[in-house]
Design a protein around this motif. Structure first.
Motif, PDB file in Angstrom:
ATOM      1  N   ASP A 310      25.482  -2.908   3.387  1.00 28.64           N
ATOM      2  CA  ASP A 310      24.718  -2.776   2.151  1.00 28.64           C
ATOM      3  C   ASP A 310      23.259  -3.164   2.397  1.00 28.64           C
ATOM      4  OD1 ASP A 310      26.801  -1.888   0.610  1.00 28.64           O
ATOM      5  OD2 ASP A 310      27.273  -3.851  -0.255  1.00 28.64           O
ATOM      6  N   VAL A 311      22.364  -2.575   1.618  1.00 24.30           N
ATOM      7  CA  VAL A 311      20.941  -2.898   1.723  1.00 24.30           C
ATOM      8  C   VAL A 311      20.622  -4.023   0.748  1.00 24.30           C
ATOM      9  CG1 VAL A 311      18.585  -2.051   1.453  1.00 24.30           C
ATOM     10  CG2 VAL A 311      20.339  -0.571   2.468  1.00 24.30           C
ATOM     11  N   LEU A 312      20.065  -5.111   1.280  1.00 23.12           N
ATOM     12  CA  LEU A 312      19.769  -6.300   0.478  1.00 23.12           C
ATOM     13  C   LEU A 312      18.280  -6.398   0.191  1.00 23.12           C
ATOM     14  CD1 LEU A 312      21.969  -8.930   2.379  1.00 23.12           C
ATOM     15  CD2 LEU A 312      22.643  -7.324   0.565  1.00 23.12           C
ATOM     16  N   HIS A 313      17.958  -6.980  -0.974  1.00 21.92           N
ATOM     17  CA  HIS A 313      16.579  -7.269  -1.336  1.00 21.92           C
ATOM     18  C   HIS A 313      16.280  -8.704  -0.899  1.00 21.92           C
ATOM     19  CE1 HIS A 313      16.119  -3.824  -4.347  1.00 21.92           C
ATOM     20  NE2 HIS A 313      17.339  -3.712  -3.835  1.00 21.92           N
ATOM     21  N   ILE A 314      15.168  -8.897  -0.235  1.00 22.29           N
ATOM     22  CA  ILE A 314      14.845 -10.198   0.377  1.00 22.29           C
ATOM     23  C   ILE A 314      13.660 -10.814  -0.357  1.00 22.29           C
ATOM     24  CG2 ILE A 314      14.204 -11.356   2.522  1.00 22.29           C
ATOM     25  CD1 ILE A 314      15.345  -8.698   3.891  1.00 22.29           C
ATOM     26  N   TYR A 315      13.824 -12.055  -0.830  1.00 23.88           N
ATOM     27  CA  TYR A 315      12.826 -12.741  -1.644  1.00 23.88           C
ATOM     28  C   TYR A 315      12.404 -14.055  -0.998  1.00 23.88           C
ATOM     29  CZ  TYR A 315      14.832  -9.638  -5.202  1.00 23.88           C
ATOM     30  OH  TYR A 315      15.294  -8.552  -5.883  1.00 23.88           O
ATOM     31  N   ASP A 316      11.180 -14.509  -1.369  1.00 26.02           N
ATOM     32  CA  ASP A 316      10.811 -15.875  -1.027  1.00 26.02           C
ATOM     33  C   ASP A 316      11.333 -16.809  -2.112  1.00 26.02           C
ATOM     34  OD1 ASP A 316       9.054 -15.753  -3.190  1.00 26.02           O
ATOM     35  OD2 ASP A 316       7.238 -15.714  -1.973  1.00 26.02           O
ATOM     36  N   GLU A 317      11.110 -18.084  -1.966  1.00 20.62           N
ATOM     37  CA  GLU A 317      11.664 -19.055  -2.912  1.00 20.62           C
ATOM     38  C   GLU A 317      11.001 -18.982  -4.283  1.00 20.62           C
ATOM     39  OE1 GLU A 317      12.958 -22.977  -1.235  1.00 20.62           O
ATOM     40  OE2 GLU A 317      11.816 -22.297   0.528  1.00 20.62           O
ATOM     41  N   GLY A 318       9.845 -18.300  -4.366  1.00 28.48           N
ATOM     42  CA  GLY A 318       9.172 -18.126  -5.646  1.00 28.48           C
ATOM     43  C   GLY A 318       9.584 -16.866  -6.382  1.00 28.48           C
ATOM     44  N   GLY A 319      10.485 -16.072  -5.776  1.00 29.87           N
ATOM     45  CA  GLY A 319      10.964 -14.861  -6.419  1.00 29.87           C
ATOM     46  C   GLY A 319      10.197 -13.607  -6.072  1.00 29.87           C
ATOM     47  N   GLU A 320       9.232 -13.692  -5.127  1.00 32.07           N
ATOM     48  CA  GLU A 320       8.492 -12.506  -4.706  1.00 32.07           C
ATOM     49  C   GLU A 320       9.343 -11.697  -3.729  1.00 32.07           C
ATOM     50  OE1 GLU A 320       4.519 -11.187  -2.138  1.00 32.07           O
ATOM     51  OE2 GLU A 320       4.906 -13.310  -2.572  1.00 32.07           O
ATOM     52  N   GLU A 321       9.488 -10.398  -3.999  1.00 32.27           N
ATOM     53  CA  GLU A 321      10.255  -9.547  -3.090  1.00 32.27           C
ATOM     54  C   GLU A 321       9.401  -9.180  -1.888  1.00 32.27           C
ATOM     55  OE1 GLU A 321      13.152  -5.619  -3.032  1.00 32.27           O
ATOM     56  OE2 GLU A 321      11.874  -5.983  -4.780  1.00 32.27           O
ATOM     57  N   LEU A 322       9.962  -9.385  -0.698  1.00 30.51           N
ATOM     58  CA  LEU A 322       9.216  -9.207   0.542  1.00 30.51           C
ATOM     59  C   LEU A 322       9.669  -7.996   1.342  1.00 30.51           C
ATOM     60  CD1 LEU A 322       9.357 -12.930   1.693  1.00 30.51           C
ATOM     61  CD2 LEU A 322       7.457 -11.809   0.503  1.00 30.51           C
ATOM     62  N   ALA A 323      10.961  -7.710   1.323  1.00 29.98           N
ATOM     63  CA  ALA A 323      11.506  -6.664   2.192  1.00 29.98           C
ATOM     64  C   ALA A 323      12.875  -6.239   1.687  1.00 29.98           C
ATOM     65  CB  ALA A 323      11.610  -7.178   3.630  1.00 29.98           C
ATOM     66  N   ARG A 324      13.383  -5.158   2.276  1.00 30.06           N
ATOM     67  CA  ARG A 324      14.755  -4.717   2.055  1.00 30.06           C
ATOM     68  C   ARG A 324      15.353  -4.367   3.404  1.00 30.06           C
ATOM     69  NH1 ARG A 324      13.061  -1.046  -3.235  1.00 30.06           N
ATOM     70  NH2 ARG A 324      12.236  -2.852  -4.359  1.00 30.06           N
ATOM     71  N   GLY A 325      16.599  -4.775   3.604  1.00 28.02           N
ATOM     72  CA  GLY A 325      17.202  -4.544   4.908  1.00 28.02           C
ATOM     73  C   GLY A 325      18.711  -4.444   4.842  1.00 28.02           C
ATOM     74  N   MET A 326      19.285  -3.832   5.866  1.00 27.40           N
ATOM     75  CA  MET A 326      20.724  -3.613   5.925  1.00 27.40           C
ATOM     76  C   MET A 326      21.424  -4.849   6.484  1.00 27.40           C
ATOM     77  SD  MET A 326      22.806  -0.590   7.905  1.00 27.40           S
ATOM     78  CE  MET A 326      22.134   0.699   6.848  1.00 27.40           C
ATOM     79  N   SER A 327      22.419  -5.315   5.750  1.00 25.72           N
ATOM     80  CA  SER A 327      23.129  -6.534   6.138  1.00 25.72           C
ATOM     81  C   SER A 327      24.145  -6.262   7.244  1.00 25.72           C
ATOM     82  CB  SER A 327      23.846  -7.119   4.920  1.00 25.72           C
ATOM     83  OG  SER A 327      24.595  -8.260   5.283  1.00 25.72           O
ATOM     84  N   ASN A 328      24.205  -7.175   8.200  1.00 26.06           N
ATOM     85  CA  ASN A 328      25.206  -7.100   9.270  1.00 26.06           C
ATOM     86  C   ASN A 328      26.523  -7.767   8.888  1.00 26.06           C
ATOM     87  OD1 ASN A 328      23.569  -5.724  11.146  1.00 26.06           O
ATOM     88  ND2 ASN A 328      22.581  -7.639  11.774  1.00 26.06           N
ATOM     89  N   PHE A 329      26.557  -8.419   7.711  1.00 26.42           N
ATOM     90  CA  PHE A 329      27.738  -9.175   7.306  1.00 26.42           C
ATOM     91  C   PHE A 329      27.973  -9.013   5.804  1.00 26.42           C
ATOM     92  CE2 PHE A 329      25.791 -11.447  10.868  1.00 26.42           C
ATOM     93  CZ  PHE A 329      26.858 -11.555  11.753  1.00 26.42           C
ATOM     94  N   THR A 330      29.160  -9.380   5.358  1.00 29.17           N
ATOM     95  CA  THR A 330      29.444  -9.456   3.934  1.00 29.17           C
ATOM     96  C   THR A 330      28.805 -10.714   3.359  1.00 29.17           C
ATOM     97  OG1 THR A 330      31.472 -10.748   4.135  1.00 29.17           O
ATOM     98  CG2 THR A 330      31.677  -8.346   4.369  1.00 29.17           C
ATOM     99  N   SER A 331      28.726 -10.796   2.035  1.00 27.29           N
ATOM    100  CA  SER A 331      28.160 -11.995   1.402  1.00 27.29           C
ATOM    101  C   SER A 331      28.979 -13.233   1.750  1.00 27.29           C
ATOM    102  CB  SER A 331      28.090 -11.798  -0.115  1.00 27.29           C
ATOM    103  OG  SER A 331      29.340 -11.388  -0.642  1.00 27.29           O
ATOM    104  N   ALA A 332      30.302 -13.093   1.765  1.00 24.23           N
ATOM    105  CA  ALA A 332      31.158 -14.239   2.104  1.00 24.23           C
ATOM    106  C   ALA A 332      30.923 -14.704   3.526  1.00 24.23           C
ATOM    107  CB  ALA A 332      32.628 -13.873   1.889  1.00 24.23           C
TER     108      ALA A 332
END
Length: 384
Positions: A310-332
């Protein structure tokens, strides 16, 4: 690719179906298909994304649009889709060409392999002179697994087939700086930055699922792929060709001069958010400069329930979206890896793997021309 131009045309339910009787508007369909035939003769290949199946199917099952629930709409789509395609086919044959139905689901567009398979099918139809008509398979989709509106579906198709232009036919002659019914509303002929107009309106018709807001989002997806979007009135003579030749008032959303790669476009222009990651400030600083591998020690929190690939949205700790990328693992699996950094992945997961959550090669950075997404507010699990 052929030297022929490619145009994706989106037609909404309010144009195709009579709102009172829930029947097809054959005069409108004849006008569109005659115009398509003219464009084909001029060396322009056309792909339609067409709504209407649910609207005309509701009359078959005897349910009013305002009373229809999910099961009603699924049943209505099953009834309406063959009626819609039969009408398109019979009219197209009158004008000397044939059509094909391509039904898609959200997974067909969000999963990379299925996206490419769909692209190959549509491309081969175009090559063989058959006009594809693309629609979401509403008979099997649910609210959680739905594209949601055919404006963005059309933009996805435009990206997919590397179209020159996306034409969105609607009931008005383009974008206005406020509700066009308001006094003093001004028509907007050219849009470069769609973010300036995202809150212009969110109203929808009784039969439609998208207002001008979804059209602006679709236009952004198209311009990221180097596709110009034209939004104009559909209930006129030569509804498509007159817009392409700038013979009638409309709104033009200009394309970016240097579009991203097809891989980056697919990563960044999502239809739904599978999940998200919040990274620490050190990793955030790296991502503000360039792509970088995200390891388990870089993660602050995991958002949502998602799968490998799945493609994940990547944020900093302030909530700014920085990138999107394909996950190598499940959330668990990510939670397990991030909470137990002293153990190897094989010890934790039972198989050999590098503890690289998202690889830099499978990532695209968010640029000014992308519309960002807010961090998910539900199913947020903190690491630690």
């Amino acid at each position: 690719m052929s030297d022929r131009q490619r145009v994706v045309v989106k037609i909404g339910s309010s144009l195709l179906a009579n709102e009172e009787h829930l029947t097809l508007r054959y005069a409108f369909m004849h006008g569109v298909m005659e115009d398509v035939a003219r464009l084909r003769d001029e060396g322009i290949d056309v792909v339609l994304t067409s709504s209407g199946a649910v609207a005309i199917g509701l009359s078959t099952i005897g349910v009013a649009p305002e009373e229809a629930g999910l099961l009603d709409k699924q049943a209505a789509a099953a009834c309406g889709q063959p009626l819609l395609m039969n009408a398109y086919k019979q009219i197209a044959l009158e004008y000397g060409f044939d059509i094909a139905q391509v039904l898609v689901t959200l997974d067909d567009l969000e999963d990379r392999r299925r996206f490419l398979n769909t692209k190959n099918t549509i491309t081969r139809l175009i090559e063989r002179g058959v006009m594809p008509i693309v629609n979401e398979n509403d008979s099997v989709t649910t609210a959680e697994l739905k594209v949601g509106d055919n404006d963005r579906l059309a933009a996805k198709v435009a990206q997919m087939v590397q179209a020159d232009k996306l034409v969105i036919l609607t009931s008005v002659d383009g974008l206005y700086d406020r509700n066009p019914e308001d006094e003093g509303a001004q028509h907007v002929p050219v849009v470069e930055d769609v973010s300036e107009y995202l809150e212009v309106t969110s109203s929808v018709s009784a039969l439609g699922t998208g207002g001008m807001l979804t059209k602006m989002r679709a236009a952004n997806m198209a311009q990221n792929a180097g596709v110009e979007t034209l939004i104009g009135q559909g209930e006129v003579d030569r509804p498509v060709s007159a817009l392409l030749k700038d013979e009638r008032r409309h709104t033009k959303c200009v394309a970016l001069g240097d579009p991203d790669s097809s891989w980056a476009i697919w990563l960044t222009d999502r239809l739904q958010q599978a999940g998200g990651l919040v990274v620490d400030e050190a990793m955030a600083e790296k991502l503000r400069k360039d792509r970088a591998d995200i390891g388990r020690c870089d993660i602050v929190s995991v958002q949502g329930d998602f799968n490998k690939g799945d493609v994940l949205h990547i944020y900093d700790e302030g909530g700014e979206e920085l990138a999107r990328g394909m996950s190598n693992f499940t959330s668990a699996e990510i939670l397990l890896l991030a909470r137990n950094t002293d153990s190897t992945p094989s010890e934790l997961l039972g198989y050999e793997s590098k503890p690289r959550i998202i690889a830099a090669d499978n990532m695209a950075l968010i640029q000014d021309h992308h519309l960002t997404w807010e961090p998910p507010t539900d199913s947020v699990t903190l690491v630690g």
